[in-house]
Design an enzyme around this catalytic site. Structure first.
Site, mmCIF file in Angstrom:
data_model
loop_
_atom_site.group_PDB
_atom_site.id
_atom_site.type_symbol
_atom_site.label_atom_id
_atom_site.label_comp_id
_atom_site.label_asym_id
_atom_site.label_seq_id
_atom_site.Cartn_x
_atom_site.Cartn_y
_atom_site.Cartn_z
ATOM 1 N N ARG A 1 38.559 35.652 25.933
ATOM 2 C CA ARG A 1 37.614 36.504 26.679
ATOM 3 C C ARG A 1 36.558 35.670 27.402
ATOM 4 O O ARG A 1 36.023 36.088 28.419
ATOM 5 C CB ARG A 1 36.930 37.494 25.737
ATOM 6 C CG ARG A 1 37.762 38.728 25.422
ATOM 7 C CD ARG A 1 36.946 39.760 24.674
ATOM 8 N NE ARG A 1 37.598 41.065 24.659
ATOM 9 C CZ ARG A 1 36.970 42.199 24.365
ATOM 10 N NH1 ARG A 1 35.682 42.180 24.075
ATOM 11 N NH2 ARG A 1 37.617 43.338 24.370
ATOM 12 N N LYS B 1 36.027 31.901 28.957
ATOM 13 C CA LYS B 1 36.588 30.587 29.305
ATOM 14 C C LYS B 1 35.736 29.877 30.345
ATOM 15 O O LYS B 1 35.387 28.717 30.185
ATOM 16 C CB LYS B 1 38.015 30.739 29.849
ATOM 17 C CG LYS B 1 39.029 31.301 28.872
ATOM 18 C CD LYS B 1 40.455 31.186 29.398
ATOM 19 C CE LYS B 1 40.727 32.174 30.518
ATOM 20 N NZ LYS B 1 40.936 33.557 30.025
ATOM 21 N N THR B 2 35.432 30.574 31.415
ATOM 22 C CA THR B 2 34.758 29.940 32.557
ATOM 23 C C THR B 2 33.297 30.332 32.685
ATOM 24 O O THR B 2 32.610 29.834 33.572
ATOM 25 C CB THR B 2 35.487 30.314 33.864
ATOM 26 O OG1 THR B 2 35.530 31.748 33.964
ATOM 27 C CG2 THR B 2 36.901 29.762 33.886
ATOM 28 N N ILE C 1 36.432 39.784 33.389
ATOM 29 C CA ILE C 1 35.004 39.438 33.401
ATOM 30 C C ILE C 1 34.796 38.100 34.107
ATOM 31 O O ILE C 1 34.077 38.010 35.104
ATOM 32 C CB ILE C 1 34.427 39.364 31.968
ATOM 33 C CG1 ILE C 1 34.657 40.691 31.229
ATOM 34 C CG2 ILE C 1 32.941 39.002 32.008
ATOM 35 C CD1 ILE C 1 34.025 41.885 31.903
ATOM 36 N N LYS D 1 29.978 34.831 47.553
ATOM 37 C CA LYS D 1 28.560 34.799 47.923
ATOM 38 C C LYS D 1 28.213 33.474 48.591
ATOM 39 O O LYS D 1 27.462 33.437 49.572
ATOM 40 C CB LYS D 1 27.692 35.000 46.674
ATOM 41 C CG LYS D 1 26.198 34.804 46.931
ATOM 42 C CD LYS D 1 25.370 35.021 45.680
ATOM 43 C CE LYS D 1 23.881 34.760 45.985
ATOM 44 N NZ LYS D 1 23.018 35.081 44.816
ATOM 45 N N HIS E 1 51.769 73.223 62.593
ATOM 46 C CA HIS E 1 50.310 73.213 62.460
ATOM 47 C C HIS E 1 49.876 73.615 61.056
ATOM 48 O O HIS E 1 48.987 74.455 60.864
ATOM 49 C CB HIS E 1 49.665 74.107 63.510
ATOM 50 C CG HIS E 1 49.965 73.680 64.915
ATOM 51 N ND1 HIS E 1 49.716 72.411 65.374
ATOM 52 C CD2 HIS E 1 50.519 74.349 65.955
ATOM 53 C CE1 HIS E 1 50.089 72.307 66.651
ATOM 54 N NE2 HIS E 1 50.596 73.474 67.019
#
Length: 509
Positions: free
Chosen positions: A66, A68-69, A128, A139, A271
Site C-alpha cells: 500500500r 511504496k513511493t 493512492i 502539476k 423523431h
C-alpha cells in the site's frame, strides 16, 4: 518554450503492455530508471539496469504494497523547480534525485467494479501512490513529463524517437492535460461507486470515449457523442451515425426492450416516436403490419426488431429507404440483402441493460432522474367500469401502454390486434392527441371498431372517452388520479366501454 532533456525516469505501472520498447529506448538514451516491485522486475528481466525506489528512500515497501513511493525523496524529485535556487539547494542537501519523467498508470478500479468483485477487492484497487505521482508530475509539467496511461505509450515512444529524449514545454503540457483527464475520471468513478447508495446530491459524469459527429441536430450546430457505443452495438455496415440518428436509435432501443422476450415484434420510429409497431407469429408479418401503421413516416426512419432478421423480412425492408436497422442478429442472407444500400446503418443490439439514470441539460444546470422502469402488467390493472375488457382487449391494452410509455406527451395511442394503428404525439392537449391519432388511423384505412386506447396521463374530463367511443374504440387504459375520474367512468358505463386504471403515469417530455 524551453526544451528539456530526460535524464532520469520513475516507472511504476500496473499494466506492462507496450512498456518494453519505451524502457529500451530510455536505456539507449542513457536515462537513469527508478522503479518498484513488479515493474522493477520487468525491467531487470529485459536486461536493463534499474534503481529500486527503496535505494532512494531507504525505506521498504510496507503494508502489503500500500505504501511504496509515498516519500519526500520521491515527490521532492518530481516537484522540484529546476530553475529555483532554493529547490536545487534542497535536492542537494537531502540527496534527492531529480526526476524528469514519470510513467505511472492506475489500478484498474472500474474494471474491478465491473467484474463483480467483492467490496474489499474493489477498495484495494483505489490507487493512492499512483494518483499522487500523476498529479505531482502533471502539476510540474514545466520540468517533468508525465505519461499516465498505456494509451499514450505509442505517442510518447514516437516523441522519444523523433526528439532524441527531448521534450518541449508544449509536449509536457499536453501530457499533463492527459494526466489530469485520467486522474479526474478515476476519482469520479470512485465517488460514484461510494455514492451508489448514499444519495449525496452531486453529479459527476466522466466519459473517456468521445466522438466528434458531423454536426448536431442541424448542420450549423457542433455535435459530439460521449459514451461506449460499442458496448451496446456491433456495427455491421453503413455510414457514420449522426446526432439525430443516435437520438432515434436510443428511443428505438428503449421501446423495443419492452418487448424483449415477446413474440416477433417490429417497430418503425421517426423523431423518437413509434410510427409503426406490430407483433405477429412471424417477423416478416410483424414488419409488414408495422410499416402499414404509417408508410409515409417510415421513409428515412429507424427500424428495430426483437428477433433475428430473416431473408423474407430483409427483402421487404430493402424496398424502403431507411436510415438504421437494429436487431439482435441478422441471417447471413438477410445481411447480404440489406448491405445492398451502402449508407444503410446495420446494428446488432447486444444483450445489455441500459443506464438506470436519465440526464439532460436544463437552464444553466442538469436534470437527473431514475429511469422509468415501470411497465404496466395485467396484475397492475384495476377495472373501474361495469363493462370488463375481453382477454384480447387486455392484451392490446398492455401492448398500447408499452408504446404510450415511450411516446412524447401528451399522447394517445390506438392499438388493435397488437398493431399500432396510430398515435397522437407531443400535443398540448389530450383531445388534440386523440383527434390526431384518429385522423391518422383513418387516413391509413384502419378500422378502429374494437380497438383500444392508451393515455399517458389521466382524463380530467370525459371528452376523450366520448370521442373514442364515437370512433369505435371499446377499451381504455389510463393511470387515473383526476378528481373528475368518475365523469369518464360514468360515460364508459353508459356506453359499454371497458376502462382500466394502472395508478402509474407515463409522461415523456
Amino acid at each position: 518554450m524551453s526544451n528539456k532533456s530526460i535524464s532520469s525516469a520513475l516507472i511504476s505501472v500496473f499494466s506492462k503492455d507496450g512498456l518494453a520498447p519505451i524502457v529500451q529506448k530510455l536505456n539507449d538514451l542513457n536515462v537513469t530508471i527508478y522503479s518498484t516491485g513488479g515493474t522493477e522486475k520487468f525491467i531487470k528481466d529485459l536486461g536493463i539496469d534499474v534503481v529500486p525506489v527503496e535505494d532512494v528512500t531507504s525505506y521498504p515497501s510496507i503494508l502489503g504494497g500500500r505504501v511504496k513511493t509515498l516519500h519526500p525523496k520521491v515527490f521532492g524529485g518530481i516537484l522540484n523547480r529546476q530553475d529555483h535556487e532554493g529547490d536545487v539547494a534542497e535536492l542537494k542537501e537531502f540527496e534527492i534525485p531529480q526526476i524528469d519523467l514519470v510513467i505511472v498508470d492506475l489500478y484498474p478500479f472500474e474494471k474491478t467494479v465491473a467484474s463483480g468483485a467483492s467490496n474489499q477487492d474493489i477498495i484495494e484497487k483505489i490507487d493512492i501512490g499512483g494518483i499522487s505521482l500523476i498529479r505531482a508530475a502533471a502539476k510540474n509539467y514545466a520540468d517533468v513529463t508525465c505519461v499516465s496511461s498505456v494509451d499514450d505509450y505509442a505517442e510518447f515512444l514516437e516523441l522519444l524517437a523523433t526528439k532524441n529524449g527531448e521534450t518541449s514545454e508544449e509536449d509536457r503540457k499536453q501530457f499533463a492535460a492527459k494526466a489530469f483527464n485520467v486522474s479526474s475520471h478515476y476519482d469520479a468513478a470512485i465517488f460514484n461507486y461510494f455514492n451508489k447508495n448514499q444519495d449525496i446530491p452531486t453529479l459527476k459524469i466522466s466519459e473517456q470515449k468521445g466522438k466528434v459527429l458531423r454536426y448536431g441536430e442541424n448542420p450549423h450546430q457542433k455535435g459530439f457523442f460521449f459514451g461506449d457505443f460499442d458496448a451496446i452495438f456491433k456495427k455491421l455496415h453503413g455510414k457514420e451515425l449522426s446526432y439525430n440518428n443516435l437520438l432515434d436509435v436510443d428511443a428505438a432501443v428503449n421501446l423495443m426492450l419492452e418487448f424483449k422476450n415477446d413474440a416477433p415484434t417490429f417497430a418503425v420510429l421517426k423523431h423518437n416516436n413509434a410510427c409503426g409497431l406490430a407483433q405477429r407469429d412471424t417477423l416478416h408479418q410483424a414488419y409488414l403490419d408495422a410499416l402499414a401503421g404509417d408508410p409515409v413516416s417510415a421513409f428515412g426512419g429507424v427500424l428495430i426488431s426483437n428477433s433475428e432478421i430473416d431473408v423474407a423480412t430483409a427483402e421487404e425492408i430493402h424496398k424502403l429507404f431507411c436510415e438504421v436497422v437494429i436487431a439482435p442478429s441478422f441471417s447471413p442472407e438477410a445481411l447480404d440483402i440489406l448491405k445492398g444500400k451502402k449508407n444503410r446503418i446495420l446494428l446488432i443490439l447486444n444483450d445489455i441493460e441500459m443506464p438506470q439514470t436519465n440526464i439532460r441539460t436544463c437552464l444553466n444546470g442538469v436534470l437527473v432522474q431514475d429511469r422509468n422502469n415501470v411497465t404496466d402488467t395485467l396484475e397492475d390493472l384495476k377495472a373501474v367500469t361495469k363493462t370488463t375488457a375481453t382477454s384480447n382487449e387486455l392484451d392490446d391494452l398492455i401492448f398500447a401502454s408499452k408504446i404510450c410509455k415511450h411516446t412524447k406527451s401528451n399522447t394517445i395511442v390506438l392499438v388493435k390486434d397488437k398493431q399500432l394503428c396510430a398515435s397522437g404525439t407531443g400535443q398540448t392537449s389530450r383531445v388534440d392527441a386523440l383527434n390526431q391519432a384518429i385522423h391518422k388511423a383513418k387516413s391509413f384505412k384502419f378500422d378502429l371498431k374494437g380497438s383500444v386506447m392508451a393515455s399517458d396521463a389521466f382524463f380530467p374530463f370525459p371528452d376523450c372517452v366520448e370521442i373514442a367511443d364515437k370512433a369505435g374504440i371499446t377499451a381504455v387504459i389510463q393511470p387515473g388520479g383526476s378528481i373528475k375520474d368518475q365523469l369518464s367512468i360514468d360515460y364508459c358505463d353508459d356506453n359499454n366501454i371497458a376502462m382500466v386504471m394502472t395508478g402509474t403515469r407515463h409522461f415523456k417530455h
